[in-house]
Design an enzyme around this catalytic site. Structure first.
Site, PDB file in Angstrom:
ATOM      1  N   THR A  16      28.583  39.104  28.260  1.00  0.00           N
ATOM      2  CA  THR A  16      28.885  37.704  27.977  1.00  0.00           C
ATOM      3  C   THR A  16      27.775  36.759  28.421  1.00  0.00           C
ATOM      4  O   THR A  16      27.459  35.788  27.723  1.00  0.00           O
ATOM      5  CB  THR A  16      30.205  37.297  28.668  1.00  0.00           C
ATOM      6  OG1 THR A  16      31.258  38.143  28.179  1.00  0.00           O
ATOM      7  CG2 THR A  16      30.558  35.856  28.378  1.00  0.00           C
ATOM      8  N   SER A  61      29.517  45.885  27.807  1.00  0.00           N
ATOM      9  CA  SER A  61      29.715  46.703  29.008  1.00  0.00           C
ATOM     10  C   SER A  61      30.643  47.886  28.749  1.00  0.00           C
ATOM     11  O   SER A  61      30.558  48.906  29.435  1.00  0.00           O
ATOM     12  CB  SER A  61      30.260  45.848  30.153  1.00  0.00           C
ATOM     13  OG  SER A  61      31.534  45.350  29.856  1.00  0.00           O
ATOM     14  N   ASP A  93      33.065  44.143  32.550  1.00  0.00           N
ATOM     15  CA  ASP A  93      34.128  45.153  32.506  1.00  0.00           C
ATOM     16  C   ASP A  93      33.764  46.441  33.241  1.00  0.00           C
ATOM     17  O   ASP A  93      34.612  47.032  33.909  1.00  0.00           O
ATOM     18  CB  ASP A  93      34.506  45.475  31.060  1.00  0.00           C
ATOM     19  CG  ASP A  93      35.304  44.354  30.404  1.00  0.00           C
ATOM     20  OD1 ASP A  93      35.740  43.445  31.135  1.00  0.00           O
ATOM     21  OD2 ASP A  93      35.473  44.384  29.178  1.00  0.00           O
ATOM     22  N   THR A 279      43.366  55.800  47.134  1.00  0.00           N
ATOM     23  CA  THR A 279      44.583  55.007  47.034  1.00  0.00           C
ATOM     24  C   THR A 279      44.573  54.074  45.822  1.00  0.00           C
ATOM     25  O   THR A 279      43.519  53.572  45.428  1.00  0.00           O
ATOM     26  CB  THR A 279      44.808  54.169  48.309  1.00  0.00           C
ATOM     27  OG1 THR A 279      45.954  53.331  48.129  1.00  0.00           O
ATOM     28  CG2 THR A 279      43.603  53.300  48.638  1.00  0.00           C
ATOM     29  N   GLN A 280      45.756  53.878  45.251  1.00  0.00           N
ATOM     30  CA  GLN A 280      45.887  52.924  44.156  1.00  0.00           C
ATOM     31  C   GLN A 280      45.796  51.481  44.650  1.00  0.00           C
ATOM     32  O   GLN A 280      45.583  50.570  43.860  1.00  0.00           O
ATOM     33  CB  GLN A 280      47.236  53.119  43.453  1.00  0.00           C
ATOM     34  CG  GLN A 280      47.403  54.467  42.769  1.00  0.00           C
ATOM     35  CD  GLN A 280      48.762  54.612  42.105  1.00  0.00           C
ATOM     36  OE1 GLN A 280      49.466  53.641  41.883  1.00  0.00           O
ATOM     37  NE2 GLN A 280      49.128  55.847  41.779  1.00  0.00           N
ATOM     38  N   CYS A 281      45.961  51.283  45.944  1.00  0.00           N
ATOM     39  CA  CYS A 281      45.906  49.933  46.506  1.00  0.00           C
ATOM     40  C   CYS A 281      44.485  49.387  46.461  1.00  0.00           C
ATOM     41  O   CYS A 281      43.513  50.142  46.599  1.00  0.00           O
ATOM     42  CB  CYS A 281      46.394  49.932  47.953  1.00  0.00           C
ATOM     43  SG  CYS A 281      48.067  50.538  48.174  1.00  0.00           S
TER      44      CYS A 281
END
Length: 345
Positions: A16, A61, A93, A279-281
């Site tokens: 962009t 990207s 991205d 971890t997903q966190c």
């Protein structure tokens, strides 16, 4: 003898930030240096040399694959002695993937490589691209006692300089698009740019820059969720040629106590598939010995990803596998910080 003029190379890959709006047609057109100078006359106020090169054609990207990472490394390596710093203009991205990959590919890096971009094209009135680019250039040129203030791969976005392999994109709309949850920011830009020298990764071995160009992309991300089916996990782990898995678990590295899940992961590990637990966190670290739901993974041979981002874990595995390392060698290296990507307590 007259001191050598500081110089910065801008590398435009696409994205962009480099799109310029044609005032007649309203269409967005790709960047070139003349357009940049037109929209950023402030560049002339820098008292050092700024030059540019660009991907031809520019890449969104979403299309920045490992071969594009290798192209960036070649450009930096071929121009390493000519410039004091490098600024890479990149779509947002996959910027965190590229930054993570470059941190491993540029061994013994001792100069700034700053990735930046924008959420709005640089020709738009309210663009965030001007400030991001101008400050990135200033950081890339910054020195103290003739040595660079920053000497690693970073992302600069919305007034924050972050270690590239610690960064993830967290917002698709607002200007504060990136965060480094598990490592402090390296600098903050306000009226002045305030650096944190003690946090900046430095290569002190005196060895020359060594470029690495090869990746093995036989890696997959497996994200756990309530209700995940055995057939899905089995099919993923049975992918032909699969060599490594980034397992995104709950909380501090926990997974369901389903016997079938543990068995599939154990069998995959025994077959030589390297499995790394992250971890997903957004923030926090994996501690598999904290709960029984994590200890079962540890007993299955699953590796801790510590506080690694998914982007860093994926690119590090691709990087290590690209060197032809055995599964045991990859496992060993995944437990070591190569470029400040994990914190090992």
């Amino acid at each position: 003898m007259k001191p050598q003029l500081t110089s910065v190379l801008i590398i435009y890959t696409g994205g962009t930030i480099g799109m310029i709006e044609n005032t007649e047609t309203g269409a967005l057109e790709n960047f070139n240096f003349e357009h940049l100078q037109k929209h950023l006359p402030e560049l002339k106020k820098f008292d050092f040399k700024i030059e540019s090169c660009q991907f031809d054609p520019p890449r969104d990207s979403s299309d920045m694959e490992p071969e594009a990472w290798a192209d960036l490394v070649r450009i930096i390596y071929q121009n390493y002695s000519k410039y004091d710093g490098f600024v890479i203009l990149h779509g947002t991205d996959t910027m965190a993937f590229t930054a993570s990959a470059l941190s491993f590919m540029l061994e013994n890096l001792n100069k700034p490589v700053i990735l930046t971009g924008s959420q709005l094209p640089i020709g738009v009135l309210r663009t965030d691209g001007k400030e991001n680019l101008m400050t990135s250039i200033e950081i890339a040129a910054a020195k103290y006692k003739e040595k660079p203030l920053v000497s690693e791969v970073c992302i600069f976005f919305e007034n924050h300089l972050m270690r590239g392999n610690r960064t993830t994109k967290i917002n698709a709309e607002n200007f504060n698009a990136f965060r480094s949850y598990n490592y402090p920011t390296l600098a903050e830009a306000g009226i002045h740019i305030k650096y944190e020298p003690s946090l900046i990764h430095r290569c002190t071995n005196g060895k020359p820059l060594t470029p690495h160009l090869f990746f093995d992309t036989n890696v997959v991300i497996l994200k756990l969720f309530p209700g995940i089916q055995e057939s899905m996990v089995a099919a993923t782990l049975a992918i032909p040629g699969l060599k490594a898995v980034v397992l995104e678990t709950y909380g501090s590295g926990n997974a369901p106590r389903s016997q079938w899940l543990v068995q599939h992961l154990t069998d995959a590990n025994k077959k030589g598939i390297v499995i790394v637990n992250v971890t997903q966190c957004g923030a926090g670290t994996v501690e598999m010995d904290h709960y029984e739901t994590g200890r079962q993974l540890l007993q299955s041979g699953i590796l801790s990803g510590y506080d690694s981002t998914t982007e860093s874990a994926v690119t590090k595995l691709m990087f290590l596998l690209g060197h032809g390392l055995t599964p045991d060698e990859v496992r060993k290296m995944m437990q070591i910080s190569i470029a400040g990507e994990i914190t090992i307590k």
